[in-house]
Design an enzyme around this catalytic site. Structure first.
Site, PDB file in Angstrom:
ATOM      1  N   HIS A 105       0.793  -1.168  -0.058  1.00 51.14           N
ATOM      2  CA  HIS A 105      -0.152   0.007  -0.038  1.00 51.14           C
ATOM      3  C   HIS A 105       0.818   1.296  -0.121  1.00 51.14           C
ATOM      4  O   HIS A 105       1.864   1.376   0.925  1.00 51.14           O
ATOM      5  CB  HIS A 105      -0.908   0.001   1.224  1.00 51.14           C
ATOM      6  CG  HIS A 105      -1.809   1.164   1.092  1.00 51.14           C
ATOM      7  ND1 HIS A 105      -2.961   1.319   0.424  1.00 51.14           N
ATOM      8  CD2 HIS A 105      -1.744   2.429   2.043  1.00 51.14           C
ATOM      9  CE1 HIS A 105      -3.732   2.549   0.665  1.00 51.14           C
ATOM     10  NE2 HIS A 105      -2.969   3.173   1.530  1.00 51.14           N
ATOM     11  N   GLU A 170       8.852   1.104  -3.144  1.00 49.93           N
ATOM     12  CA  GLU A 170       7.810   0.131  -3.224  1.00 49.93           C
ATOM     13  C   GLU A 170       8.831  -0.968  -3.865  1.00 49.93           C
ATOM     14  O   GLU A 170       8.638  -2.118  -3.531  1.00 49.93           O
ATOM     15  CB  GLU A 170       6.686   0.364  -3.826  1.00 49.93           C
ATOM     16  CG  GLU A 170       5.697   1.397  -3.436  1.00 49.93           C
ATOM     17  CD  GLU A 170       4.535   1.617  -4.001  1.00 49.93           C
ATOM     18  OE1 GLU A 170       4.200   0.563  -4.573  1.00 49.93           O
ATOM     19  OE2 GLU A 170       4.007   2.545  -4.174  1.00 49.93           O
TER      20      GLU A 170
HETATM   21  C1  GRF Z   1       1.270   0.814  -6.216  1.00 51.69           C
HETATM   22  O1  GRF Z   1       1.522   2.179  -5.767  1.00 51.69           O
HETATM   23  C2  GRF Z   1       0.786  -0.162  -5.185  1.00 51.69           C
HETATM   24  O2  GRF Z   1       1.189   0.466  -4.000  1.00 51.69           O
HETATM   25  C3  GRF Z   1      -0.643   0.147  -5.314  1.00 51.69           C
HETATM   26  O3  GRF Z   1      -1.065   0.480  -6.501  1.00 51.69           O
HETATM   27  C4  GRF Z   1       0.163   0.784  -7.147  1.00 51.69           C
HETATM   28  C5  GRF Z   1       0.239  -0.451  -8.215  1.00 51.69           C
HETATM   29  O4  GRF Z   1       1.397   0.019  -9.241  1.00 51.69           O
HETATM   30  N1  GRF Z   1      -1.383  -0.689  -4.495  1.00 51.69           N
HETATM   31  P1  GRF Z   1       1.948  -0.930 -10.192  1.00 51.69           P
HETATM   32  O5  GRF Z   1       1.074  -1.711 -10.820  1.00 51.69           O
HETATM   33  O6  GRF Z   1       2.758  -1.875  -9.289  1.00 51.69           O
HETATM   34  O7  GRF Z   1       3.004  -0.437 -11.073  1.00 51.69           O
END
Ligand code: GRF
Length: 216
Positions: A105, A170
């Protein structure tokens, strides 16, 4: 080696980060509720089986999740990885994969669950923002926190620049957390996740342009 099924809805950059990380994980399948999700094409390029299950084909959320569970269970995964999967899950779904269902998240939970996290963080004027990998419970964007990464919020940040700074983290955080899972190092006691042999479960991003002066 653990077996994982990944659920996505879009771009798939977290999926790509996981697939590139050389984890001790067999990625058995990638499933999207949006047939056009770019992440599906990426997975196909890596010869990973993909399934597109359009949620608009089901009126009832429970019917869609039941179908989704059928597909997931065919792969008998040890872990179900939500990577930008933008659907509210039914209680039956969460119950079935309890303890082996993880999500990333884009905020430092429990702050800013839900959507538009970067915009809301800027509106609140928080000085530190980030992302969280957690086990999924029935409460949306809530559950035992496996790991977090923090980034500074800069005075001239826009939603775009802040989102990008978080996304970089992330892509570090999710592979790290999934590796711990694969290594069987995570335990949850009283709703708190701990990783054995790990002093910290946090990543910190440096403040851009803020370098210590080592010349003195
Ligand atoms: C990311 O920011 C994730 O944290 C959120 O949705 C976004 C997805 O990005 N849940 P991706 O599809 O992984 O590029």
């Amino acid at each position: 080696m653990i077996r994982a099924v990944v659920l996505i809805s879009g771009r798939g950059s977290n999926l790509a980060a996981l697939l590139e990380a050389a984890l001790p994980v067999e990625f058995a399948a990638v499933i999207s509720n949006r047939p056009q999700a770019a992440g599906l094409a990426y997975a196909r390029g890596r010869s990973i089986p993909t399934i597109a299950l359009d949620h608009r084909d089901h009126v009832e959320r429970s019917a869609f999740d039941a179908e989704l569970m059928r597909h997931i269970d065919a792969y008998q995964p040890d872990v179900v990885v939500l990577a930008g999967y933008m659907r509210i899950l039914t209680e039956a779904f969460v119950a079935r994969y309890a303890g082996r269902l993880v999500n990333i998240h884009p905020s430092l939970l429990p702050s800013f669950p839900g959507l538009d996290t970067h915009r809301r963080a800027l509106a609140e004027g928080v000085k530190i923002h980030g992302c969280t990998v957690h086990f999924v419970t029935n409460q949306v964007d809530h559950g035992p926190i496996i790991a977090q990464a923090a980034v500074p919020v800069l005075p001239d940040d826009t939603e775009t620049t802040l989102a990008l700074r978080v996304l970089v983290q992330e892509h570090r955080l999710y592979p790290m957390a999934l590796r711990w899972l694969a290594e069987g190092r995570i335990t949850v006691t009283n709703g708190v996740a701990r990783v054995s042999g790990q002093a910290s479960q946090a990543l910190l991003a440096p403040i851009p342009g803020d370098h210590a002066d080592l010349s003195a």
